[in-house]
Design an enzyme around this catalytic site. Structure first.
Site, PDB file in Angstrom:
ATOM      1  N   GLU A 168       0.819  -1.217   0.000  1.00  0.00           N
ATOM      2  CA  GLU A 168       0.000   0.000   0.000  1.00  0.00           C
ATOM      3  C   GLU A 168       0.851   1.263   0.000  1.00  0.00           C
ATOM      4  O   GLU A 168       0.705   2.125   0.880  1.00  0.00           O
ATOM      5  CB  GLU A 168      -0.950  -0.035   1.201  1.00  0.00           C
ATOM      6  CG  GLU A 168      -1.877  -1.254   1.198  1.00  0.00           C
ATOM      7  CD  GLU A 168      -2.759  -1.375   2.418  1.00  0.00           C
ATOM      8  OE1 GLU A 168      -3.270  -2.496   2.659  1.00  0.00           O
ATOM      9  OE2 GLU A 168      -2.943  -0.373   3.129  1.00  0.00           O
ATOM     10  N   GLU A 287      -5.904 -10.860  -0.323  1.00  0.00           N
ATOM     11  CA  GLU A 287      -6.694 -10.519   0.871  1.00  0.00           C
ATOM     12  C   GLU A 287      -8.177 -10.448   0.514  1.00  0.00           C
ATOM     13  O   GLU A 287      -8.889  -9.525   0.894  1.00  0.00           O
ATOM     14  CB  GLU A 287      -6.218  -9.175   1.455  1.00  0.00           C
ATOM     15  CG  GLU A 287      -4.727  -9.124   1.775  1.00  0.00           C
ATOM     16  CD  GLU A 287      -4.285  -7.825   2.426  1.00  0.00           C
ATOM     17  OE1 GLU A 287      -3.064  -7.590   2.471  1.00  0.00           O
ATOM     18  OE2 GLU A 287      -5.148  -7.057   2.909  1.00  0.00           O
TER      19      GLU A 287
HETATM   20  O1  G3I Z   1      -3.513  -6.030  19.647  1.00  0.00           O
HETATM   21  C1  G3I Z   1      -4.420  -5.029  20.074  1.00  0.00           C
HETATM   22  C2  G3I Z   1      -5.048  -5.457  21.405  1.00  0.00           C
HETATM   23  O2  G3I Z   1      -4.005  -5.454  22.391  1.00  0.00           O
HETATM   24  C3  G3I Z   1      -6.113  -4.432  21.802  1.00  0.00           C
HETATM   25  O3  G3I Z   1      -6.763  -4.879  22.979  1.00  0.00           O
HETATM   26  C4  G3I Z   1      -7.160  -4.385  20.646  1.00  0.00           C
HETATM   27  C5  G3I Z   1      -8.260  -3.397  20.979  1.00  0.00           C
HETATM   28  O4  G3I Z   1      -8.062  -2.185  20.375  1.00  0.00           O
HETATM   29  O5  G3I Z   1      -6.494  -3.950  19.428  1.00  0.00           O
HETATM   30  C6  G3I Z   1      -5.528  -4.916  19.014  1.00  0.00           C
HETATM   31  O6  G3I Z   1      -4.918  -4.430  17.879  1.00  0.00           O
HETATM   32  C7  G3I Z   1      -5.763  -4.552  16.710  1.00  0.00           C
HETATM   33  C8  G3I Z   1      -5.019  -5.464  15.694  1.00  0.00           C
HETATM   34  O7  G3I Z   1      -5.773  -5.498  14.466  1.00  0.00           O
HETATM   35  C9  G3I Z   1      -4.871  -6.876  16.211  1.00  0.00           C
HETATM   36  O8  G3I Z   1      -6.110  -7.453  16.384  1.00  0.00           O
HETATM   37  C10 G3I Z   1      -5.893  -3.162  16.125  1.00  0.00           C
HETATM   38  O9  G3I Z   1      -6.687  -2.382  17.021  1.00  0.00           O
HETATM   39  C11 G3I Z   1      -6.611  -3.256  14.771  1.00  0.00           C
HETATM   40  O10 G3I Z   1      -6.596  -1.980  14.130  1.00  0.00           O
HETATM   41  C12 G3I Z   1      -5.838  -4.247  13.860  1.00  0.00           C
HETATM   42  O11 G3I Z   1      -6.597  -4.325  12.690  1.00  0.00           O
HETATM   43  C13 G3I Z   1      -5.887  -4.976  11.619  1.00  0.00           C
HETATM   44  C14 G3I Z   1      -5.643  -3.948  10.510  1.00  0.00           C
HETATM   45  O12 G3I Z   1      -5.023  -4.619   9.383  1.00  0.00           O
HETATM   46  C15 G3I Z   1      -4.735  -2.824  10.974  1.00  0.00           C
HETATM   47  O13 G3I Z   1      -4.436  -2.000   9.924  1.00  0.00           O
HETATM   48  C16 G3I Z   1      -6.804  -6.085  11.078  1.00  0.00           C
HETATM   49  O14 G3I Z   1      -6.951  -7.106  12.076  1.00  0.00           O
HETATM   50  C17 G3I Z   1      -6.213  -6.698   9.806  1.00  0.00           C
HETATM   51  O15 G3I Z   1      -7.143  -7.577   9.219  1.00  0.00           O
HETATM   52  C18 G3I Z   1      -5.889  -5.576   8.814  1.00  0.00           C
HETATM   53  O16 G3I Z   1      -5.264  -6.148   7.682  1.00  0.00           O
HETATM   54  C19 G3I Z   1      -4.909  -5.260   6.614  1.00  0.00           C
HETATM   55  C20 G3I Z   1      -3.678  -5.841   5.938  1.00  0.00           C
HETATM   56  O17 G3I Z   1      -2.649  -6.013   6.867  1.00  0.00           O
HETATM   57  C21 G3I Z   1      -3.244  -4.953   4.793  1.00  0.00           C
HETATM   58  N1  G3I Z   1      -4.345  -4.686   3.867  1.00  0.00           N
HETATM   59  C22 G3I Z   1      -5.598  -4.242   4.447  1.00  0.00           C
HETATM   60  C23 G3I Z   1      -6.024  -5.182   5.566  1.00  0.00           C
HETATM   61  C24 G3I Z   1      -7.367  -4.742   6.134  1.00  0.00           C
HETATM   62  O18 G3I Z   1      -7.242  -3.469   6.723  1.00  0.00           O
END
Ligand code: G3I
Length: 395
Positions: A168, A287
């Protein structure tokens, strides 16, 4: 579409025999009909890897673990191979969760897509704050990036099939300046776009065999080829990297779709994949998910049309990939509605308003979308669908 209708239930068994879609039956046993075969088994005939993103915490759920282990031949870590998780404290790597994921893949003989070495999101706070307060200089930042790539790629050397090296890195039509697509994000802002070529060279130095990918969203089909056509921009970027003999081996189209938009036919998707392939790189759908704007009132009348539109989009992506012999893997970004990132993400209408994105529902029951790609894998074959052509890593 009509073909699929005429081959309904009564003829499936015969059809399975006819097109050889069924896994070899044990002596004296009738071959299992395609609808009883896993995506992994059906895709093997095309030498295509079918995969899913893995939420490592969800592996504690036996149903999640069973499907993740049996249906897919490739897996991607949804979050635990990202920089913030691997190096939460400067200079101290924590491989615990990533190795849990790698152990799961090894036990199930699944190939690993490494995600992600260089991205603007999910970076450790010590890095972004150091750059923001100036305590990390530009030269130091470049060194930190090189070290991170060397450390991570060499740690997993020989165990990762494909790496998303850069993810990205370019704008979209809606966040571009000067009426044209350009480079965006933390790394382009602080190091200039040259970091992209550097990152591929550093990854190649650490692992001569892994396939090195550029990965992005909204590059599912070519647009008008003009200055705001993101797919065209990425195509030109990859062409120029190849001309500069940068070791890029593949392009990953994330394919995060929504049934509220027009989306694409299998022909448009195959065209996109074939045009990138002509640059000498492999392609992958990395994805895949198809979310739905949830209706205020959820009844059969309001939900069923969405599930069928969703199935069409998953199928068009699979048919497009099957039709392009350099498309080597098709990965869904989570396979069940219960663990989908879309459940908490805000696409503009509020968190979780666009969801129900996966091929299994929240009770792990296969949806139309699962049946659509299962049928595509079972019924596809020569002359238009041939086995994948292997991609060799560029030096
Ligand atoms: O690990 C913390 C946890 O400690 C905390 O309690 C919880 C509550 O806020 O958050 C957890 O972190 C989250 C993390 O996922 C792990 O679950 C983040 O808030 C959350 O923003 C993060 O979201 C991920 C996202 O990327 C971040 O940009 C999604 O799971 C994941 O599916 C998504 O994947 C991305 C690819 O890497 C790149 N392309 C787009 C795709 C979708 O956005």
């Amino acid at each position: 579409m009509r073909l699929r209708a005429t081959l309904s239930a009564g003829l499936v068994a015969v059809a399975a025999l006819a097109i050889g879609g069924s896994a070899p039956a044990l002596a004296g046993q009738a071959p299992r009909p395609p609808q009883a075969q896993t995506l992994k088994a059906l895709a093997e005939r095309h030498k295509l890897a079918v995969g899913t993103a893995i939420d490592v915490a969800a592996l504690a759920d036996p149903s999640y673990r069973r499907i993740a282990a049996t249906e897919f031949s490739t897996v991607t870590a949804e979050n635990v191979m990202k920089w913030e998780t691997l190096e939460p404290v400067r200079g101290q790597y924590d491989w615990t969760q990533a190795e849990q994921f790698m152990a799961f893949a090894a036990v199930n003989h699944q190939r690993v897509r490494g995600h992600v070495l260089v991205w603007s999101n999910q970076l450790p706070a010590w890095l972004t704050e150091g750059v923001a307060d100036g305590s990390i200089t530009r030269a130091e930042l470049r060194g930190l990036l090189r070290n991170h790539i060397h450390n991570v790629v060499s740690h997993f050397k020989g165990r990762v099939w494909q790496w998303d090296v850069v993810n990205e890195a370019v704008t979209d039509s809606w966040d571009s300046t000067g009426g044209q697509i350009g480079y965006k994000g933390f790394w382009a802002t602080n190091l200039g776009p040259g970091y992209i070529a550097d990152s591929f060279r550093w990854a190649r130095e650490a692992d001569p065999k892994a396939l090195l990918f550029y990965n992005d969203y909204n590059i599912d089909a070519f647009g008008d080829g003009g200055p705001l056509d993101k797919t065209q921009f990425v195509y030109d970027m990859v062409r120029d990297l190849r001309r500069a003999r940068v070791p890029i081996d593949g392009v990953g189209s994330q394919a995060h779709l929504s049934t509220r938009y027009g989306n694409y036919s299998a022909f448009q998707i195959a065209d996109m994949l074939n045009r990138f392939a002509r640059l000498g790189v492999a392609t992958a759908l990395t994805e895949v998910d198809v979310r739905n704007l949830l209706p205020e009132v959820q009844t059969g009348d309001t939900i069923n049309p969405l599930l069928q539109a969703q199935a069409y989009d998953y199928g068009a992506l699979m048919q497009g990939c099957l039709a392009s012999r350099h498309c080597i893997s098709y990965t869904v970004w989570g396979f069940d509605d219960g663990h989908s990132w879309t459940n908490t993400w805000d696409f503009g209408d509020g968190p979780g308003r666009e969801a129900m994105a996966a091929i299994y529902d929240a009770q792990y029951q296969p949806k139309h979308a699962y049946r659509a790609i299962q049928a595509d894998l079972a019924f596809a074959g020569p002359p238009l669908v041939q086995p994948r052509l292997p991609q060799r890593p560029h030096r």
